[in-house]
Design a protein around this motif. Structure first.
Motif, mmCIF file in Angstrom:
data_model
loop_
_atom_site.group_PDB
_atom_site.id
_atom_site.type_symbol
_atom_site.label_atom_id
_atom_site.label_comp_id
_atom_site.label_asym_id
_atom_site.label_seq_id
_atom_site.Cartn_x
_atom_site.Cartn_y
_atom_site.Cartn_z
ATOM 1 N N GLU A 219 0.966 -0.845 0.167
ATOM 2 C CA GLU A 219 0.439 0.072 -0.012
ATOM 3 C C GLU A 219 1.105 1.375 -0.146
ATOM 4 N N LEU A 241 2.280 -1.827 4.570
ATOM 5 C CA LEU A 241 1.533 0.188 4.890
ATOM 6 C C LEU A 241 2.206 0.801 4.579
ATOM 7 N N CYS A 242 2.635 1.341 3.792
ATOM 8 C CA CYS A 242 3.984 1.753 3.290
ATOM 9 C C CYS A 242 4.180 3.332 3.660
ATOM 10 N N GLY A 243 2.661 3.541 2.315
ATOM 11 C CA GLY A 243 2.776 5.318 2.146
ATOM 12 C C GLY A 243 1.362 5.490 1.860
ATOM 13 N N LEU A 244 -0.021 6.993 1.970
ATOM 14 C CA LEU A 244 -0.801 6.736 1.481
ATOM 15 C C LEU A 244 -1.089 8.100 1.155
ATOM 16 N N GLY A 272 1.880 -0.996 9.611
ATOM 17 C CA GLY A 272 2.502 0.594 9.054
ATOM 18 C C GLY A 272 3.835 -0.376 9.503
ATOM 19 N N PHE A 273 4.363 0.294 8.599
ATOM 20 C CA PHE A 273 6.478 0.628 8.721
ATOM 21 C C PHE A 273 6.731 1.597 8.320
ATOM 22 N N ILE A 274 7.608 1.743 8.831
ATOM 23 C CA ILE A 274 9.271 2.711 8.212
ATOM 24 C C ILE A 274 10.406 1.833 7.807
#
Lengths: 336, 336
Positions: A219, A241-244, A272-274
């Protein structure tokens, strides 16, 4: 003279020129232990938009009236640091200015003989590491699975798709132009692509492109594209979940179908992650990425805007989907 | 005569009497390898509502005109199976009928000397195993963390809270009556509780009950309660997604704030699951649960409705929050 771009007010919606100030200053002199860096390339990235808001997040908000920080490839032009020598090419989290003072522990040296130096901001840098760990660690792709990636023609997305191909997956990319999609299919080997700007029914399009359902959805965008993909999850699907990016500039609340039931009925995982979470494994990953690059299994594109004065424009271009590949600003050439 | 409850039409919204039929039949005779079971207790569970819909899910939908299946404690009253003896007490996925034919591999024997036989459907059965694996495997609680559980007075929720206390967490329960909340705090040791039916602002209430934010949210309900909790996640929060009881009977689309940004900015994980994923570890978990029970570290409540004729009413009571603890129907007593 040095030239800096500072954030002077927090944008609502898409950032405007008035949110930034251009500050001219004398080029500073390095103190003991410091070096003076000339910016050669600077990186503009979607996550920077989040830092312009004053909200709790995985990275602290930018301070008002400070230089906007981000990835930079620079050249040491004066040094009072024993470990940095005039002519060294370095990578650091420096920011939107033509010259910077740094200390050696803030930067990492780049070997210009291995690959073009700009790759340290893209295919051998953060975007690829983000793709690598998000897909492999959170996504856990298995041969024969279907991987959907949104923002597929961006710096992260196009690496996600290629690594998924290396892992033997069916790869479906979602991007915003036929030109991008042609590149993804013809050059990078994506199995199918969807142009979300011209597709009337994304849910049907996903169903058509993913006849066996979606095992991994990487994502990058959020919003209605995400809604469409999430309605086709398989049992035990994984969603890194990388970015939106579609949500970063909206002013209204982000409202849509709650996704919990899709995750529940499919025993699916969203995380989500960074990339910083995986910092202790960057070396391993960079080695692997460089090897794939050398073997021709990974290809990359850079979208280079010329001139520091076009930095803000290059940044805003990320949100209108102007870039195919990693968006960089070319500020200067190395002296040698 | 035998009496069965069958699903004859798929409910829209809350199930009604007309969705079910009561079927009288002669009590069947066991064939070779079979045994005849008399139902002693039967379980009604929220997940059964999902099976009444005709949709893809982690468990297949109930077939129309078939007996509704679910957990049952029964007694062998006739046997033509070498491994089942008259008088044996068994647990099986049998369903809403007074008598059933089963084969030995469909059931597991219960030792009535260890604990009351009804506990095999609750504190030593699926609800506790669900709490155990959801909290410990997906939630990964660490000492000092804050755990919020919704549906806290239900069969799963009250075990989640108690295991979280055993693990040294601060535990906040969300339930629908002051009576339930008093029980959670005074008897089970929850640190704080919120009555969602009388609390005007759930977001503020969560903030007040969780001064250090939410590390784990064990999700049983969904909807606006979920929205409120998710706005208080901590970095690397975990959300075991066990159920969405508030959504099972709504007819409209489940629309609300998209949760992706909360997961993204907090590098948080949400994961749907069902207890069956952990089937190979049920023995280990049951041993641990029984030990905690013996040590007085786990307490339980059963909410027992008398009489097979009240099965549907007991089931519907789950959705109006009538049960404190595991909801069972008592159908008959063992013969000895």
């Amino acid at each position: 003279m040095n030239l800096q771009i500072r954030l002077v007010s927090r944008p609502h919606g898409l950032p405007k020129e008035e949110n930034f100030s251009w500050v001219k200053q004398p080029i500073p002199e390095p103190a003991e232990g410091q070096a003076l860096i000339r910016t050669l390339y600077l990186s503009v990235d979607p996550y920077m938009r989040g830092r312009m808001n004053d909200q709790k997040s995985y990275v602290a908000p930018y301070e008002l009236n400070e230089v906007i920080t981000g990835g930079v490839i620079g050249e040491v032009i004066k040094s009072k640091s024993p470990s940095l020598i005039k002519g060294d090419i370095i990578l650091g989290n420096i920011g939107w200015q033509k010259y910077s003072l740094i200390s050696s522990e803030q930067v990492r040296k780049i070997d210009p003989d291995i690959a073009p130096i700009s790759t340290a901001l893209g295919i051998l840098g953060m975007p690829s590491l983000t793709a690598y760990f998000g897909l492999l660690e959170i996504g856990q792709p298995k041969e024969g699975e279907t991987v959907v990636v949104s923002g597929a023609a961006g710096a992260v997305g196009m690496i996600v798709g290629q690594i998924a191909k290396i892992k033997g997956c069916r790869v479906v990319g979602i991007a915003g132009s036929d030109e991008k999609n042609r590149y993804l299919q013809e050059e990078l080997g994506f199995d199918a692509t969807i142009n979300y700007k011209t597709t009337p029914n994304m849910t049907d399009a996903i169903a058509h492109a993913c006849p066996k359902g979606v095992d991994i959805y990487f994502e990058n965008v959020g919003g209605t594209i995400s809604d469409a993909v999430l309605s086709h999850l398989n049992y035990k699907a994984r969603i890194p979940l990388c970015g939106l990016i579609s949500m970063y500039n909206i002013k209204d609340a982000d409202v849509g179908p709650r996704i919990q039931s899709q995750l529940l009925i499919n025993s699916a995982l969203m995380r989500g992650f960074i990339v910083g979470e995986f910092a202790d494994r960057f070396e391993e990953a960079t080695t692997q990425l460089a090897q794939w690059l050398q073997q021709g299994k990974l290809k990359y594109r850079e979208n280079i805007v010329e001139g520091f004065e076009n930095t803000i424009q290059a940044f805003l271009g990320l949100f209108s989907g102007e870039n195919l590949g990693k968006q960089l600003v070319h500020v200067a050439d190395p002296s040698v």
